[in-house]
Write a protein that holds these residues in place. Structure first.
Motif, PDB file in Angstrom:
ATOM      1  N   ARG A   1      40.945   8.780 -32.654  1.00 44.41           N
ATOM      2  CA  ARG A   1      40.260  10.032 -33.006  1.00 44.41           C
ATOM      3  C   ARG A   1      39.942  10.790 -31.737  1.00 44.41           C
ATOM      4  O   ARG A   1      39.406  10.219 -30.779  1.00 44.41           O
ATOM      5  CB  ARG A   1      38.960   9.713 -33.770  1.00 44.41           C
ATOM      6  CG  ARG A   1      38.188  10.955 -34.206  1.00 44.41           C
ATOM      7  CD  ARG A   1      37.077  10.584 -35.180  1.00 44.41           C
ATOM      8  NE  ARG A   1      36.110   9.645 -34.609  1.00 44.41           N
ATOM      9  CZ  ARG A   1      35.117  10.002 -33.790  1.00 44.41           C
ATOM     10  NH1 ARG A   1      34.951  11.264 -33.436  1.00 44.41           N
ATOM     11  NH2 ARG A   1      34.277   9.083 -33.320  1.00 44.41           N
TER      12      ARG A   1
ATOM     13  N   ASP B   1      38.043  13.118 -29.238  1.00 38.10           N
ATOM     14  CA  ASP B   1      36.633  13.421 -29.021  1.00 38.10           C
ATOM     15  C   ASP B   1      36.529  14.100 -27.655  1.00 38.10           C
ATOM     16  O   ASP B   1      36.447  13.428 -26.627  1.00 38.10           O
ATOM     17  CB  ASP B   1      35.823  12.108 -29.058  1.00 38.10           C
ATOM     18  CG  ASP B   1      34.330  12.357 -28.906  1.00 38.10           C
ATOM     19  OD1 ASP B   1      33.850  13.379 -29.440  1.00 38.10           O
ATOM     20  OD2 ASP B   1      33.656  11.542 -28.238  1.00 38.10           O
TER      21      ASP B   1
ATOM     22  N   ILE C   1      39.144   8.082 -29.088  1.00 40.99           N
ATOM     23  CA  ILE C   1      38.410   6.839 -29.361  1.00 40.99           C
ATOM     24  C   ILE C   1      39.278   5.996 -30.294  1.00 40.99           C
ATOM     25  O   ILE C   1      39.703   6.472 -31.363  1.00 40.99           O
ATOM     26  CB  ILE C   1      37.054   7.121 -30.031  1.00 40.99           C
ATOM     27  CG1 ILE C   1      36.257   8.114 -29.177  1.00 40.99           C
ATOM     28  CG2 ILE C   1      36.275   5.828 -30.231  1.00 40.99           C
ATOM     29  CD1 ILE C   1      34.952   8.553 -29.829  1.00 40.99           C
TER      30      ILE C   1
ATOM     31  N   ASN D   1      40.031   2.677 -32.668  1.00 41.96           N
ATOM     32  CA  ASN D   1      39.416   1.628 -33.477  1.00 41.96           C
ATOM     33  C   ASN D   1      40.465   0.977 -34.359  1.00 41.96           C
ATOM     34  O   ASN D   1      41.254   1.679 -35.002  1.00 41.96           O
ATOM     35  CB  ASN D   1      38.305   2.205 -34.368  1.00 41.96           C
ATOM     36  CG  ASN D   1      36.988   2.293 -33.612  1.00 41.96           C
ATOM     37  OD1 ASN D   1      36.406   1.273 -33.231  1.00 41.96           O
ATOM     38  ND2 ASN D   1      36.550   3.523 -33.356  1.00 41.96           N
TER      39      ASN D   1
ATOM     40  N   GLY E   1      35.638  -2.662 -24.975  1.00 42.38           N
ATOM     41  CA  GLY E   1      35.973  -2.581 -26.400  1.00 42.38           C
ATOM     42  C   GLY E   1      37.310  -3.207 -26.747  1.00 42.38           C
ATOM     43  O   GLY E   1      37.628  -3.376 -27.923  1.00 42.38           O
TER      44      GLY E   1
ATOM     45  N   ASP F   1      37.674  -1.703 -30.290  1.00 36.49           N
ATOM     46  CA  ASP F   1      36.388  -1.385 -30.894  1.00 36.49           C
ATOM     47  C   ASP F   1      35.748  -0.241 -30.101  1.00 36.49           C
ATOM     48  O   ASP F   1      35.208  -0.459 -29.020  1.00 36.49           O
ATOM     49  CB  ASP F   1      35.515  -2.659 -30.859  1.00 36.49           C
ATOM     50  CG  ASP F   1      34.167  -2.444 -31.523  1.00 36.49           C
ATOM     51  OD1 ASP F   1      34.000  -1.412 -32.207  1.00 36.49           O
ATOM     52  OD2 ASP F   1      33.286  -3.299 -31.334  1.00 36.49           O
ATOM     53  N   ASP F   2      35.894   0.970 -30.624  1.00 38.64           N
ATOM     54  CA  ASP F   2      35.373   2.157 -29.923  1.00 38.64           C
ATOM     55  C   ASP F   2      35.876   2.235 -28.479  1.00 38.64           C
ATOM     56  O   ASP F   2      35.098   2.474 -27.544  1.00 38.64           O
ATOM     57  CB  ASP F   2      33.837   2.180 -29.937  1.00 38.64           C
ATOM     58  CG  ASP F   2      33.299   2.759 -31.241  1.00 38.64           C
ATOM     59  OD1 ASP F   2      34.036   3.541 -31.891  1.00 38.64           O
ATOM     60  OD2 ASP F   2      32.158   2.417 -31.610  1.00 38.64           O
TER      61      ASP F   2
ATOM     62  N   ARG G   1      37.504   3.972 -25.475  1.00 41.80           N
ATOM     63  CA  ARG G   1      37.697   5.371 -25.068  1.00 41.80           C
ATOM     64  C   ARG G   1      38.793   5.459 -24.014  1.00 41.80           C
ATOM     65  O   ARG G   1      38.747   4.741 -23.015  1.00 41.80           O
ATOM     66  CB  ARG G   1      36.397   5.943 -24.487  1.00 41.80           C
ATOM     67  CG  ARG G   1      35.367   6.212 -25.553  1.00 41.80           C
ATOM     68  CD  ARG G   1      34.092   6.814 -24.996  1.00 41.80           C
ATOM     69  NE  ARG G   1      33.237   7.208 -26.105  1.00 41.80           N
ATOM     70  CZ  ARG G   1      33.244   8.415 -26.667  1.00 41.80           C
ATOM     71  NH1 ARG G   1      34.030   9.365 -26.199  1.00 41.80           N
ATOM     72  NH2 ARG G   1      32.451   8.683 -27.688  1.00 41.80           N
TER      73      ARG G   1
END
Ligand code: FAD
Length: 323
Positions: free
Chosen positions: A168, A170, A175, A177, A219, A242-243, A245
């Motif tokens: 996604r 941002d 990000i 996931n 992450g 996991d999240d 970036r």
């Protein structure tokens, strides 16, 4: 040259490279491949594993950076020469040849799709490295999307789903996931990945992107290395996000070029896999040929029995067809 090497148009440089690769395959890859094959996946991927020693030696000899520009430490050899080398390496150990070949994935993709900044960040450090400690992988398969993730260039195969690894946007970052499946070759040991993602808010598998990333970002985590029947020296395992970036410059292409590029990438990748399995088939043929010359039944080596010769010749013709 033995009976299997009847290519008469190879240059002296190609023959030298092939001989060097064969020596490495025979002296290092074959015995190491057998040893690693008998290890547990945890032993094979432990920091003191023989696997890393093999990757270091392959790096020193330049077998993991064929085709890279010479000014970056690559050997800049032709595609045909690289194919000859890869067949030899896989003759020694299909698993280790796979691990060596895939270790350059992120650097090669940086060269193919990246701008100057990406090349400096992902390709140059790999090509200039002599330690073998930079290891790439291609993370594409997801637990529920195997063939489906690869078939995106065929409209009839484009499945309606968001997929299992979502990126996604941002601001200036993406990000990530989700997860990739346990089939990611070099997954447990890779330091960098070429990563296929599904771009939010897509609803079909062709709404994808391809990015590069180091795998030490916050992450990122790994699953247990996969325990499998064959090709055990090419370790495989899940990667979880996991999240995570990443800067948006790591996203090398988005949905506009995703499906056509997958077509190109798969063509290259499958040609490479074809070369490796040809090397493996040649190793099987060599073993059968030697056995048939030495095993005596009915008063003579079994290679002198017509049915055995016929089967060996069938193997030989299939093998040469692959080559
Ligand atoms: C040795 C090895 C190395 C690998 N390396 C990597 C790697 O480095 N990175 C990575 O991400 N993945 C890797 N993979 C995973 C590989 O990409 C997948 O195995 C492959 O995409 C197939 O997916 P699947 O195993 O989930 O099979 P599935 O997709 O579940 O397919 C199962 C069966 O169904 C058939 N099938 C599927 N869809 C259709 C259809 N539409 N029409 C007709 N038949 C169909 C398939 O042909 C197959 O016979 C590796 C796999 C192996 C075996």
């Amino acid at each position: 040259m033995d009976h299997i090497d009847y290519d008469i148009d190879l240059t002296s440089e190609e023959l030298e490279l092939k001989a060097a690769a064969h020596k490495f395959a025979e002296d290092v890859l074959r015995p190491a491949g057998i040893q690693i094959d008998r290890m547990t996946p945890e032993e094979a991927t432990a920091s003191d594993s023989l696997l890393f020693d093999v990757l270091k030696q392959a790096t020193e000899l330049g077998f993991n950076r064929m085709g890279a520009p010479e000014e970056m430490g690559g050997t800049a050899i032709s595609a045909r020469a690289a194919t000859l080398v890869n067949e030899e390496l896989a003759w020694g150990s299909m698993g280790l040849a796979g691990a060596i070949g895939l270790s350059s994935t992120h650097a090669n993709i940086a060269m193919a799709l990246g701008n100057e900044e990406i090349i400096e960040e992902f390709a140059r450090p790999f090509f200039e490295d002599n330690s073998g400690s930079i290891i790439g992988c291609w993370a594409v398969t997801e637990p529920d999307y195997g063939s489906d993730t690869l078939g995106v260039m065929q409209p009839e195969m484009v499945v309606e789903t968001k997929g299992q690894l979502i990126a996604r946007k941002d601001g200036d970052e993406y990000i990530l996931n989700g997860q990739k499946s346990a089939w990611v070759s070099n997954g447990p040991i890779a330091t960098h990945a070429m990563l296929n993602v599904h771009l939010d808010p897509g609803t079909k598998l062709d709404h994808g992107g391809i990015c590069l990333m180091p795998l030490n970002l916050p992450g990122v985590s790994r699953g247990k290395p996969l325990d499998k029947h064959g090709v055990r020296a090419m370790t495989q395992g899940e990667i979880f996000f996991d999240d995570v970036r990443i800067p948006k410059r790591y996203m090398l292409l988005d949905q506009t070029a995703f499906a056509p590029y997958m077509n190109i990438h798969l063509a290259m990748f499958n040609a490479g896999v074809g070369t490796l399995v040809t090397g493996l088939a040649r190793a099987a043929y060599d073993a059968a040929y030697d056995y048939a010359k030495n095993r005596v039944q009915g008063g003579k080596p079994i290679i002198e029995h017509q049915s055995v010769r016929a089967r060996l010749f069938r193997m030989f013709t299939l093998l040469q067809t692959c080559r």
